[in-house]
Design a protein around this motif. Sequence first.
Motif, PDB file in Angstrom:
ATOM      1  N   ALA A 205      15.288  58.672  34.103  1.00 22.57           N
ATOM      2  CA  ALA A 205      14.035  57.971  34.379  1.00 22.57           C
ATOM      3  C   ALA A 205      13.794  57.868  35.876  1.00 22.57           C
ATOM      4  N   GLY A 206      12.581  58.154  36.298  1.00 22.92           N
ATOM      5  CA  GLY A 206      12.244  58.075  37.714  1.00 22.92           C
ATOM      6  C   GLY A 206      11.163  59.075  38.063  1.00 22.92           C
ATOM      7  N   ILE A 207      10.784  59.085  39.313  1.00 23.20           N
ATOM      8  CA  ILE A 207       9.723  59.975  39.798  1.00 23.20           C
ATOM      9  C   ILE A 207      10.333  61.065  40.646  1.00 23.20           C
ATOM     10  N   GLY A 208      10.041  62.302  40.330  1.00 20.58           N
ATOM     11  CA  GLY A 208      10.561  63.434  41.082  1.00 20.58           C
ATOM     12  C   GLY A 208       9.729  63.720  42.316  1.00 20.58           C
ATOM     13  N   ARG A 209      10.058  64.783  43.017  1.00 17.54           N
ATOM     14  CA  ARG A 209       9.332  65.167  44.226  1.00 17.54           C
ATOM     15  C   ARG A 209       7.868  65.427  43.888  1.00 17.54           C
ATOM     16  N   ALA A 210       6.990  64.885  44.689  1.00 21.93           N
ATOM     17  CA  ALA A 210       5.552  65.049  44.456  1.00 21.93           C
ATOM     18  C   ALA A 210       5.163  66.519  44.504  1.00 21.93           C
ATOM     19  N   ARG A 211       4.137  66.860  43.743  1.00 14.20           N
ATOM     20  CA  ARG A 211       3.615  68.228  43.738  1.00 14.20           C
ATOM     21  C   ARG A 211       2.117  68.204  44.013  1.00 14.20           C
ATOM     22  N   TRP A 212       1.664  69.280  44.623  1.00 10.82           N
ATOM     23  CA  TRP A 212       0.246  69.418  44.933  1.00 10.82           C
ATOM     24  C   TRP A 212      -0.293  70.709  44.345  1.00 10.82           C
ATOM     25  N   ASP A 213      -1.571  70.665  43.981  1.00  9.10           N
ATOM     26  CA  ASP A 213      -2.311  71.874  43.617  1.00  9.10           C
ATOM     27  C   ASP A 213      -2.972  72.364  44.901  1.00  9.10           C
ATOM     28  N   LEU A 214      -2.427  73.429  45.454  1.00  2.66           N
ATOM     29  CA  LEU A 214      -2.851  73.945  46.757  1.00  2.66           C
ATOM     30  C   LEU A 214      -3.776  75.137  46.550  1.00  2.66           C
ATOM     31  N   ALA A 215      -5.008  75.032  47.008  1.00  3.77           N
ATOM     32  CA  ALA A 215      -5.982  76.115  46.844  1.00  3.77           C
ATOM     33  C   ALA A 215      -6.515  76.548  48.202  1.00  3.77           C
ATOM     34  N   LEU A 216      -6.326  77.808  48.525  1.00  2.00           N
ATOM     35  CA  LEU A 216      -6.958  78.390  49.707  1.00  2.00           C
ATOM     36  C   LEU A 216      -8.269  78.995  49.230  1.00  2.00           C
ATOM     37  N   VAL A 217      -9.363  78.317  49.496  1.00  3.87           N
ATOM     38  CA  VAL A 217     -10.643  78.737  48.932  1.00  3.87           C
ATOM     39  C   VAL A 217     -11.331  79.809  49.768  1.00  3.87           C
ATOM     40  N   ARG A 218     -10.892  79.951  51.014  1.00  2.00           N
ATOM     41  CA  ARG A 218     -11.443  81.009  51.866  1.00  2.00           C
ATOM     42  C   ARG A 218     -10.481  81.278  53.005  1.00  2.00           C
ATOM     43  N   GLN A 219     -10.302  82.569  53.320  1.00  2.00           N
ATOM     44  CA  GLN A 219      -9.564  82.936  54.520  1.00  2.00           C
ATOM     45  C   GLN A 219     -10.190  84.195  55.105  1.00  2.00           C
ATOM     46  N   ARG A 220     -10.244  84.248  56.397  1.00  2.00           N
ATOM     47  CA  ARG A 220     -10.815  85.407  57.080  1.00  2.00           C
ATOM     48  C   ARG A 220      -9.853  86.590  56.942  1.00  2.00           C
ATOM     49  N   GLY A 221     -10.338  87.676  56.364  1.00  4.16           N
ATOM     50  CA  GLY A 221      -9.530  88.877  56.235  1.00  4.16           C
ATOM     51  C   GLY A 221      -8.609  88.896  55.041  1.00  4.16           C
ATOM     52  N   GLY A 222      -8.743  87.931  54.133  1.00  2.48           N
ATOM     53  CA  GLY A 222      -7.858  87.872  52.973  1.00  2.48           C
ATOM     54  C   GLY A 222      -8.538  87.271  51.767  1.00  2.48           C
ATOM     55  N   GLU A 223      -7.796  87.224  50.669  1.00  6.84           N
ATOM     56  CA  GLU A 223      -8.321  86.728  49.405  1.00  6.84           C
ATOM     57  C   GLU A 223      -7.956  85.259  49.182  1.00  6.84           C
ATOM     58  N   PRO A 224      -8.763  84.530  48.430  1.00  5.98           N
ATOM     59  CA  PRO A 224      -8.396  83.163  48.052  1.00  5.98           C
ATOM     60  C   PRO A 224      -7.277  83.174  47.025  1.00  5.98           C
ATOM     61  N   PHE A 225      -6.566  82.073  46.931  1.00  2.02           N
ATOM     62  CA  PHE A 225      -5.539  81.934  45.903  1.00  2.02           C
ATOM     63  C   PHE A 225      -5.249  80.460  45.694  1.00  2.02           C
ATOM     64  N   SER A 226      -4.547  80.161  44.630  1.00  2.00           N
ATOM     65  CA  SER A 226      -4.119  78.788  44.382  1.00  2.00           C
ATOM     66  C   SER A 226      -2.723  78.811  43.792  1.00  2.00           C
ATOM     67  N   THR A 227      -1.976  77.758  44.033  1.00  2.00           N
ATOM     68  CA  THR A 227      -0.619  77.657  43.515  1.00  2.00           C
ATOM     69  C   THR A 227      -0.197  76.199  43.510  1.00  2.00           C
ATOM     70  N   ILE A 228       0.822  75.906  42.745  1.00  2.00           N
ATOM     71  CA  ILE A 228       1.418  74.575  42.741  1.00  2.00           C
ATOM     72  C   ILE A 228       2.579  74.572  43.721  1.00  2.00           C
ATOM     73  N   VAL A 229       2.635  73.559  44.587  1.00  2.00           N
ATOM     74  CA  VAL A 229       3.723  73.456  45.560  1.00  2.00           C
ATOM     75  C   VAL A 229       4.357  72.081  45.474  1.00  2.00           C
ATOM     76  N   GLU A 230       5.596  72.005  45.910  1.00  2.00           N
ATOM     77  CA  GLU A 230       6.237  70.712  46.082  1.00  2.00           C
ATOM     78  C   GLU A 230       5.852  70.184  47.459  1.00  2.00           C
ATOM     79  N   ALA A 231       5.566  68.903  47.534  1.00  2.00           N
ATOM     80  CA  ALA A 231       4.996  68.292  48.735  1.00  2.00           C
ATOM     81  C   ALA A 231       5.905  68.437  49.945  1.00  2.00           C
ATOM     82  N   ALA A 232       5.318  68.271  51.126  1.00  2.00           N
ATOM     83  CA  ALA A 232       6.052  68.395  52.383  1.00  2.00           C
ATOM     84  C   ALA A 232       7.242  67.449  52.404  1.00  2.00           C
ATOM     85  N   ASP A 233       8.396  67.976  52.828  1.00  2.00           N
ATOM     86  CA  ASP A 233       9.599  67.152  52.916  1.00  2.00           C
ATOM     87  C   ASP A 233       9.740  66.579  54.321  1.00  2.00           C
ATOM     88  N   GLU A 234      10.922  66.059  54.659  1.00  2.00           N
ATOM     89  CA  GLU A 234      11.123  65.404  55.952  1.00  2.00           C
ATOM     90  C   GLU A 234      11.100  66.367  57.128  1.00  2.00           C
TER      91      GLU A 234
END
Length: 260
Positions: A205-234
């Motif tokens: 029982a407990g809360i694990g490392r936070a996760r984010w839905d990370l979406a790059l909706v636009r980038q110059r010279g590249g394609e958009p993408f999305s992925t699930i990541v574990e949140a920034a650590d220390e």
Amino acid sequence: MASRIQPVTRSPVLAALRAELSAIEGDGRSHDGRRREVLPFGVGGIDSRLATTGLRLDSLHEVAAASPRMGDDAAATLFLAGIAARAWGPVLWIVRRRDLFAPGLYQAGLAPERVLYAEAADDAEVLALMEEGLRHRALGAVIGEARRVGMAATRRLQLAAEGGRTIALLMKRHAREGADPLGVPSAAVTRWRIATAPSAPLPTAGIGRARWDLALVRQRGGEPFSTIVEAADETGRLALPARVVDRPHQAGGATARAAA
């Protein structure tokens, strides 16, 4: 009758910032003495999908929470903190209200002694302070939070960043319910949307490392993408959950394309 509107160039906050910046020196070199051009995430599944294999340091990057909800807003803020934590020097963070939680930034790797805070009266002053910090060239990152920013303003920020090694990070806050902060044109090199995701499950029982839905909706010279990541650590670093690391990369996601 004299105008009551105080020009941004005469802002006491801007004058105070100039005085503080005059005491800061730096040239954007890494610990081994080399000038860096890109700040990688250090996560192959992200860097390999960026056109420049990382975030360009001489560029403007935009970040927005997926919704006005507190959880998404906090995730976007900590995403910015993690990037700034991995930058090379002092960080200027410009806010509209005093709502930053220093212990939270520290948990994302951004030590309080590295951060210079400025409180702006409105979006115009936020942008003026950002431009001043970027042109100084002695900061590792400049972060500003604003609601309404037009194309002309983002072009000025991009031009101020070019030729330097200070990464420009603009957090686009929700101006009203239902509005998309990234729905207006921008000169930013990358545009990100961050949302909370279910945290990592634990065997007990407990809360694990936070996760984010990370979406790059636009980038110059590249394609958009999305992925699930574990949140920034220390150390300010993200991580891919094991199930994401093990599966092949897909060329962009439906969520990212719809958002773009």
